[in-house]
Design an enzyme around this catalytic site. Sequence first.
Site: not given
Ligand code: SAH
Length: 228
Positions: A89, A116
Amino acid sequence: MKIDIVTIFPAMVTAALAEGIVGRAVASGVIDLRVHDLRDFTTDRRHVVDDMPFGGGPGMVLKPEPLFAAVDQIREERGIPSAVILTSPDGERLTHAVAARLSALDHLVILCGRYEGVDERVREHLATEAISIGDYVLSGGELPALVMVDALARQIPGVVGDAASVAGDTFARDGLLDFPQYTRPAEFRGHGVPAVLLSGHHAEIEKWRRQQALERTRKHRPDLLKDS
Ligand code: SAH
C-alpha cells in the site's frame, strides 16, 4: 511476456486469470504465466511462511526465506526478470502510465504480501519496486496482482482484439475520460439517446464524442487536464 506470481493463495490468482481477455492471452501464449505457491519454498515440515514481528505488535509478518527462494528458482528456471514487484500500500500508485511501462517489460515477478506485511529485507534486497493499487488496505497482494496484470495485459499489442478500443479507453486517449456509450433500443423507458449518434454523420459524431470526453474530464477529473 513472462509473468510469475508468488502467493499463498495460488488458486485465487489462477482462477481469475483464466477468464476473459487475460485468460485468452494466457491460453494463446501471449502471456506466459506461472503462479507459485509460497509454501512450496519453505523447508520445514509445516510449511510456515510467517512469523511474529521483531519488536512486538499485532499480527504476523511474511518471512524472507521463502520469498527469496521462490525468486531464486524463478531466476533459474525462467531467466532474470526485468522487474520484481512487491505489492504494497505504500508503493508507487498504479496508473495508466505505470501499466503501460510494465507492459513493455519481458518478464515480471509479482510478490503478494499477506498478514501485517512482508519482512522489509524483501523490499530492500529482492524487490526492484513496490506498487500500490490505491489508498486503502487490502488483506493481501493477490487482488493488486490481478488488477496489475489485467491493466498491463490490455496494453500488450494483440491482447485486446481491437487495438482502437484500447487506444480510445479512458486515460489512454490524450489522458481524457471516455465518452458516453449507448446501444439499442434507441428509446428505453422514455429515455432516448443523443440524436447525433443516430445521424450517421461520422465527423459530427467524432466531434460530439470529443466534446463529451472533454466536458466529462473537466467535470469529474479536472486534475487530469492540469497534469497534461
Ligand atoms: N500493515 C500493512 C498492510 C498489510 S496488508 C500496512 O499498514 O501498510 C497485507 C498485504 O496486502 C501487503 O503486504 C500487500 O502485499 C497487500 N496490499 C494491501 N493493500 C494494498 C494496496 N493498496 N496495494 C497493493 N498491495 C496491497
